[in-house]
Design an enzyme around this catalytic site. Sequence first.
Site, PDB file in Angstrom:
ATOM      1  N   ASP A  51      31.797  32.548  48.447  1.00 30.45           N
ATOM      2  CA  ASP A  51      31.094  31.475  47.719  1.00 30.45           C
ATOM      3  C   ASP A  51      31.608  31.314  46.288  1.00 30.45           C
ATOM      4  O   ASP A  51      31.850  30.202  45.828  1.00 30.45           O
ATOM      5  CB  ASP A  51      29.585  31.754  47.647  1.00 30.45           C
ATOM      6  CG  ASP A  51      28.966  32.040  49.008  1.00 30.45           C
ATOM      7  OD1 ASP A  51      29.730  32.129  49.986  1.00 30.45           O
ATOM      8  OD2 ASP A  51      27.746  32.182  49.077  1.00 30.45           O
ATOM      9  N   HIS A  72      43.174  46.816  56.782  1.00 24.76           N
ATOM     10  CA  HIS A  72      42.974  48.257  56.862  1.00 24.76           C
ATOM     11  C   HIS A  72      43.264  48.672  58.303  1.00 24.76           C
ATOM     12  O   HIS A  72      42.833  47.993  59.229  1.00 24.76           O
ATOM     13  CB  HIS A  72      41.536  48.601  56.467  1.00 24.76           C
ATOM     14  CG  HIS A  72      41.331  50.062  56.216  1.00 24.76           C
ATOM     15  ND1 HIS A  72      41.317  50.979  57.236  1.00 24.76           N
ATOM     16  CD2 HIS A  72      41.157  50.758  55.069  1.00 24.76           C
ATOM     17  CE1 HIS A  72      41.141  52.185  56.708  1.00 24.76           C
ATOM     18  NE2 HIS A  72      41.033  52.081  55.398  1.00 24.76           N
ATOM     19  N   ARG A  88      42.606  60.342  58.492  1.00 22.15           N
ATOM     20  CA  ARG A  88      44.046  60.576  58.589  1.00 22.15           C
ATOM     21  C   ARG A  88      44.488  61.615  57.567  1.00 22.15           C
ATOM     22  O   ARG A  88      45.359  62.435  57.833  1.00 22.15           O
ATOM     23  CB  ARG A  88      44.801  59.258  58.406  1.00 22.15           C
ATOM     24  CG  ARG A  88      44.780  58.413  59.656  1.00 22.15           C
ATOM     25  CD  ARG A  88      45.398  57.051  59.427  1.00 22.15           C
ATOM     26  NE  ARG A  88      44.494  56.169  58.693  1.00 22.15           N
ATOM     27  CZ  ARG A  88      44.780  55.591  57.536  1.00 22.15           C
ATOM     28  NH1 ARG A  88      45.954  55.766  56.975  1.00 22.15           N
ATOM     29  NH2 ARG A  88      43.899  54.818  56.948  1.00 22.15           N
ATOM     30  N   HIS A 184      40.311  43.669  55.018  1.00 21.78           N
ATOM     31  CA  HIS A 184      39.590  44.645  54.213  1.00 21.78           C
ATOM     32  C   HIS A 184      39.355  44.165  52.782  1.00 21.78           C
ATOM     33  O   HIS A 184      38.299  44.401  52.220  1.00 21.78           O
ATOM     34  CB  HIS A 184      40.413  45.940  54.199  1.00 21.78           C
ATOM     35  CG  HIS A 184      39.745  47.090  53.523  1.00 21.78           C
ATOM     36  ND1 HIS A 184      38.449  47.467  53.794  1.00 21.78           N
ATOM     37  CD2 HIS A 184      40.195  47.951  52.576  1.00 21.78           C
ATOM     38  CE1 HIS A 184      38.139  48.530  53.053  1.00 21.78           C
ATOM     39  NE2 HIS A 184      39.162  48.826  52.300  1.00 21.78           N
ATOM     40  N   TYR A 185      40.323  43.488  52.208  1.00 19.53           N
ATOM     41  CA  TYR A 185      40.229  43.182  50.787  1.00 19.53           C
ATOM     42  C   TYR A 185      41.114  41.996  50.428  1.00 19.53           C
ATOM     43  O   TYR A 185      42.179  41.813  51.007  1.00 19.53           O
ATOM     44  CB  TYR A 185      40.694  44.404  49.979  1.00 19.53           C
ATOM     45  CG  TYR A 185      40.327  44.333  48.522  1.00 19.53           C
ATOM     46  CD1 TYR A 185      39.078  44.777  48.092  1.00 19.53           C
ATOM     47  CD2 TYR A 185      41.209  43.803  47.584  1.00 19.53           C
ATOM     48  CE1 TYR A 185      38.726  44.692  46.752  1.00 19.53           C
ATOM     49  CE2 TYR A 185      40.856  43.716  46.250  1.00 19.53           C
ATOM     50  CZ  TYR A 185      39.622  44.168  45.845  1.00 19.53           C
ATOM     51  OH  TYR A 185      39.268  44.091  44.524  1.00 19.53           O
ATOM     52  N   GLY A 221      44.203  52.198  47.328  1.00 19.60           N
ATOM     53  CA  GLY A 221      42.810  52.607  47.537  1.00 19.60           C
ATOM     54  C   GLY A 221      42.108  52.955  46.237  1.00 19.60           C
ATOM     55  O   GLY A 221      42.700  53.575  45.352  1.00 19.60           O
ATOM     56  N   LEU A 225      37.448  49.746  42.302  1.00 23.54           N
ATOM     57  CA  LEU A 225      36.487  50.289  41.337  1.00 23.54           C
ATOM     58  C   LEU A 225      36.888  49.934  39.919  1.00 23.54           C
ATOM     59  O   LEU A 225      36.068  49.565  39.088  1.00 23.54           O
ATOM     60  CB  LEU A 225      36.437  51.815  41.456  1.00 23.54           C
ATOM     61  CG  LEU A 225      35.406  52.407  42.383  1.00 23.54           C
ATOM     62  CD1 LEU A 225      35.498  53.918  42.339  1.00 23.54           C
ATOM     63  CD2 LEU A 225      34.014  51.964  41.957  1.00 23.54           C
TER      64      LEU A 225
END
Lengths: 408, 248
Positions: A51, A72, A88, A184-185, A221, A225
Amino acid sequence: MVDDGRVEGVTAIEVRTGELVTILGKAVIIATGGCGRIFQFTTNGWIKTGDGMALAYRAGVPLKDMEMVQYHPTLLPNTGILITEAARGEGGHLLNKDGERFLKRYVPNKMELGPRDILSRAEMSEINAGRGFEGPYGSYVNLDLTHLGKITIEDKLPFVKELAEKYLGIDPEHEPIPVRPGQHYMMGGVHTDMHGFTGMPGLYAAGEVACVSMNGANRLGSNSLTECLVFGAAAGRAAARYAVKMESPSFGNPVQGEVMMEEKRIFDQILKHEQGERISSVRTEMQNGMEKHVGIYRDENSLKEGCRIIGDLKTRLSNAIVEDKDHVYNTELVAALELDFMLDVAETIPYSAIQRRESRGAHYRTDYTKRDDANFLTHSMAHKTPGPPRIDYSPVTITRWKPEERVY
Amino acid sequence: MSQDIATIRVTRYRPEKDAKPFFQEYKVPYRHDMVVLDALNYIKAEIDGSLTYRWSCRMGVCGSCGANIDGEPKLTCASFLHEFKGRTITVEPMTHFPVIKDLVVDMQDFMEKLVKIKPWIIREKETPPEQGEYKQSAKELERYSQFSSCINCMLCYAACPIYGLNEKFLGPAATALAYRYIEDSRDQGKEVRFPIVHEMEGAWECTLVGECSVVCPKGVDPMLAIQKTKILGATNAIKSLLMPRGGR
Ligand code: SF4
Ligand code: FES
């Protein structure tokens, strides 16, 4: 809400009553996350419908690097629930139908510890070569943890065990876990500078919705953040600095009225259709189309097909019906608006990807498999037009780290 | 082979149309790996777009999809059809809350309670980030970590007989959250928080049957928090009677 080039707030629906409201503000920060639900298989929550990207895009801010979509390698086939990389990291193996650790053909030196994009592509190649398994939710490969033993699994991977048991009825100590790659992103998103500023006075963005460009064409990864904490704070500070020197937008200004009228028109139009197809079929076809034609492997033809499908679906959505005509808590209307956002955002992906005639990071073209720094070391910028998106480019700023060849 | 079918009985209530709630039945294809939310999504996508319910993550982390399923408060996204007896499953709005529409309930009361207990770390003096973090050992974290897993799904309120009788009761999750901060070694807000938790109506009626802890999908034990805050509250009250208040 844009008045004379300046963003002055947002319009919103009070879902509980169905009332349209305008919220005025000296500055607006978009922090709505990604758009995984555009795709069939995603690790994102299902409310991730892009959105915020669509709002900025419609207001005139370009969406940057939208062709850079991270996959991913280890999702549960049905739900798209993520099995963590730690599986993994602790020594889990990816196996094809022949029980072979197929990664030796793709990333022999890294094997299961190789990067997400390469592992995802390797799985897809195995599946395409007929070396995957067939299940009720499509093809998959196996993530085998059985050799790790009870102690490692219980101590180091308790959450993996819980998910496998709960969602698949599988005990990973004794059976491999079926996995497949999935969205995933979004490395791409609303174009911003280092301060979260979009270039449009009053409008800022931070987090996955934004493209500050710290992820380039392939996120590592945990860097999401950093995007939230570091660039979230930067955007907050920049917006605050801007807000203190600005006058408040006035209540009852003409923009407010116009926006209300426009929104009303859309709602009336959406809610008035009595006959037509359900929005859910449009949504499903978008998700399948994106997965199939704009997914892990792309080429000129598939991307053309992707552009066509999204274009068609836009027309179909404008004739689709919302059965629920209530004002109170109309989640079907919300879903229709979200789908409208998703289609706008989805369209920028194949259009940006088709022009990038090279392979870079997460963007892989089977017809242009090499990276081409001479022509494409550059950010794509998708601009909204009345027709399909217009793509142009902005330069990449290279500071300390020079781009190098990826060898594993 | 004929297709396996499940019947989902859902409470319908659309305030603009219906005088009172009623049940509506829908048939959905049954699969072993299907959760109740999948069934609701199937109904909304294929049969009846007006069916209204809340969800957002579909994986047990957001806490927005609670409902009473065959009478028990549960997350619809984490409850498999096969967990319930037979092929007919009844889905109702969570008990004890006012219903807005179909399965959607009013969360206002809960939201206010959450804010009331001041769910943040209170320091006597804030230090700027440049002076470093407020450190905490793994042991100190252990003291409250289970209470920080709460996802605010309100299932414990739907299960709580005391909340059902007295809405003023602060209730399981909000007390657990208060306790989470009370036990946090970095927090210095006990003086402010105690009176709020201590004054809560209903806590003393809590019979510690622990329905809240049974239904919690996240392994939080709100009953334990209620018990502990009661004890802390009692000793604190006695202390403040006995001891004069000194400046710090
Ligand atoms: S304590 Fe448990 S049941 Fe209650 S709101 Fe939190 S997660 Fe839900
Ligand atoms: S949808 Fe998020 S907890 Fe169920």
